[in-house]
Design an enzyme around this catalytic site. Structure first.
Site, short mmCIF file in Angstrom:
data_model
loop_
_atom_site.label_atom_id
_atom_site.label_comp_id
_atom_site.label_asym_id
_atom_site.label_seq_id
_atom_site.Cartn_x
_atom_site.Cartn_y
_atom_site.Cartn_z
N GLU A 1 0.76 -1.19 0.07
CA GLU A 1 -0.02 0.13 0.21
C GLU A 1 0.89 1.20 -0.05
O GLU A 1 2.08 1.30 0.66
CB GLU A 1 -0.96 0.09 0.98
CG GLU A 1 -1.85 -1.24 1.20
CD GLU A 1 -2.73 -1.20 -0.02
OE1 GLU A 1 -3.29 -0.05 -0.39
OE2 GLU A 1 -3.33 -2.23 -0.55
N ARG B 1 -44.46 18.79 -18.99
CA ARG B 1 -44.24 18.66 -17.48
C ARG B 1 -44.82 17.02 -17.37
O ARG B 1 -45.54 16.35 -18.33
CB ARG B 1 -44.93 19.56 -16.66
CG ARG B 1 -44.31 20.96 -16.52
CD ARG B 1 -45.11 21.74 -15.93
NE ARG B 1 -45.20 21.29 -14.41
CZ ARG B 1 -46.10 22.01 -13.59
NH1 ARG B 1 -46.89 22.99 -14.03
NH2 ARG B 1 -46.18 21.43 -12.39
N HIS C 1 -48.87 28.60 -29.56
CA HIS C 1 -48.11 29.68 -28.73
C HIS C 1 -48.92 29.99 -27.35
O HIS C 1 -50.15 30.34 -27.26
CB HIS C 1 -47.53 30.74 -29.63
CG HIS C 1 -48.64 31.18 -30.63
ND1 HIS C 1 -48.17 31.08 -31.93
CD2 HIS C 1 -50.01 31.34 -30.71
CE1 HIS C 1 -49.28 31.49 -32.72
NE2 HIS C 1 -50.38 31.36 -31.88
N ASN D 1 -57.85 23.04 -32.06
CA ASN D 1 -56.84 24.23 -31.82
C ASN D 1 -56.91 25.10 -30.98
O ASN D 1 -58.10 25.55 -30.36
CB ASN D 1 -57.26 25.00 -33.23
CG ASN D 1 -56.23 26.06 -33.77
OD1 ASN D 1 -55.07 25.94 -34.15
ND2 ASN D 1 -56.56 27.49 -33.12
N SER E 1 -58.18 32.89 -28.98
CA SER E 1 -57.20 33.35 -28.42
C SER E 1 -57.33 34.08 -27.04
O SER E 1 -58.52 34.47 -26.84
CB SER E 1 -56.40 34.35 -29.43
OG SER E 1 -55.82 33.95 -30.45
#
Length: 458
Positions: A154, A332, A362, A376, A404
């Site tokens: 060692e 996620r 988006h 959509n 939207s």
């Protein structure tokens, strides 16, 4: 002949400066001990015993089901660690591998070759050795004038000449099992460390005229024992190069392997292209012809063939064939994208299933939702699924059109072919083929702007 193994995993690892047991520190997404056990499993071991000590219960909790273990209550050296396995192994006929649990780079191929060499030499003990560029800290292999192994010294017990020797002991051995346990009863603590050295059995065998063999490693990197964070990073780098090389040989394009981090359990299909600065972790499956662009992170997920992940994060999710996400999207845990789904810029999805051909282009949050085919989502859509205490589900049927800036207050159901007007706050179910308008009426108060603080005149 039967093969046995003893894996030494009892040490505290003081130089790691960590509350985590040393052998549980990870290399390429898997503990060092898990890497060693996997390599050992590749050589048809009849009985494998893991020696645990420091934080024993934490180490035991990570062992594969059915693994045998022995607790080393006092850490009195490697010889003592092996000796306490006597009740499980001492009476067995065969050869026993002894290996440290902090050597994650050792391969099953190397261990198999070591067994073969041991049997071919008809040795009582075979030492896996290596030629070290810098042998400091390692035990040295001392050979006699005929080149036979005489003993192992060692570092702390070595004289200046012995310290100059570059052939080192890697800490991996194969012994005749019964001879090993007999010799372990003869070793003492008469050394600089005051410990029972496993290496002392080599000198005992030599004095008894028994054959000691040494098998020299071709790749010194495999011998790396991890004792501190510097060595841990070296092991990580070497393992990463090994993993990346294997994927490239199998038909995966890595644009910049030096900045591509792929864990050891990841599967990737041919013709997939992975750009720079990508991290792929855990039990991830990636199919064929997938594009993963710069800066993406994927963890414990399934990404099937012909998908694209552009500058995005995918966690515990599934992307079906032909779907794409990003740039800057976040899937996620619990997200499932069916075939040909598009998830675009700054979209976050959690615990939701999106049907075939659905698009969320988006600035959208979809949580705890079941969404049909070819739905959509307009920009700015939010599923308000949490009231501060409980999560609620949203159901949206095939072909619905979500205008939207719609805010959907769960729980509710939006029917097939239904439409929500832009700017709506949806608080009630929307029937099939209905148009929902849930916004306040616009009122223009002429001239009132002149009284407002922002007004700058004509």
């Amino acid at each position: 002949m039967n093969k046995f193994a003893i894996v030494l995993a009892a040490g505290k690892g003081t130089r790691m400066k960590s509350a985590l047991p040393k052998v549980l520190h990870q290399v390429a997404g898997k503990s060092m001990l898990a890497h060693v056990l996997k390599s050992v499993s590749e050589v048809e071991i009849a009985k494998n015993v893991v020696i645990v000590g420091h934080e024993a219960d934490r180490v035991i909790a990570t062992l594969p089901k059915g693994t045998q273990f022995v607790k080393q209550v006092e850490q009195l050296g490697t010889g003592h660690a092996v000796r306490i396995a006597a009740d499980l192994l001492a009476n067995e006929e065969g050869a026993t591998l002894v290996i440290a649990g902090d050597t994650p780079l050792i391969t099953g191929e190397t261990l198999g070759a070591l067994f073969d060499y041991h049997f071919a030499q008809k040795a009582t003990a075979t030492i896996l050795t290596a030629i070290a560029p810098n042998p400091t800290g390692y035990g040295r292999i001392i050979r006699d004038e005929k080149g036979s192994v005489e003993k192992i010294v060692e570092q702390k017990d070595a004289n200046d000449f012995e310290k100059s020797i570059t052939e080192i002991n890697t800490g991996t051995y194969i012994f005749d099992n019964k001879s090993l346990f007999k010799a372990l009863t003869e070793i003492t603590t008469d050394n600089a460390q005051g410990e029972y050295y496993l290496t002392d059995v080599i000198e005992i065998f030599k004095k008894a005229g028994q054959t000691i063999a040494a098998h020299i490693l071709d790749d010194f990197d495999e011998s790396l024992g991890v004792n501190d964070r510097v060595a841990l990073s070296q092991a990580e780098g070497t393992m990463r190069k090994r993993i990346n090389h294997e994927h490239m040989v199998n038909g995966v394009t890595l644009i910049d392997p030096a900045t591509t981090y792929i864990d050891s359990e990841v599967t990737i299909g041919a013709e997939t292209v992975i750009e720079a600065n990508v991290t792929i972790k855990g039990n991830t499956f990636i199919g064929k012809n997938v594009l993963i662009t710069n800066g993406s992170r994927i963890e414990n997920s399934e990404i099937h063939s012909n998908c694209e992940v552009r500058n995005s994060t995918v966690e515990e999710s599934r992307m079906s064939v032909g779907s794409n996400v990003g740039p800057y999207a976040h899937l996620r845990p619990g997200t499932v994208l069916s075939e040909e789904v598009h998830v675009g810029n700054f979209v976050e999805i959690k615990g939701s299933t999106l049907g075939k051909g659905t698009k969320a282009g988006h600035l959208t949050y979809i949580g705890n939702a079941t969404v049909g085919e070819k739905v959509n989502f307009g920009a700015g859509t939010i599923t308000a699924n949490f009231d501060g205490k409980n999560k609620f589900n949203t159901e949206i049927d095939d072909f619905a059109f979500i205008g939207s800036n719609s805010t959907i207050i769960a729980p509710l159901h939006i029917g097939k072919n239904a439409l929500t007007a832009a700017g709506s706050v949806v608080t009630e179910d929307v029937p099939d083929e209905a148009v929902e308008i849930g916004r306040g009426k616009q009122v223009n108060k002429l001239g009132r702007a002149k009284k407002m603080p922002h007004y700058r005149g004509q």
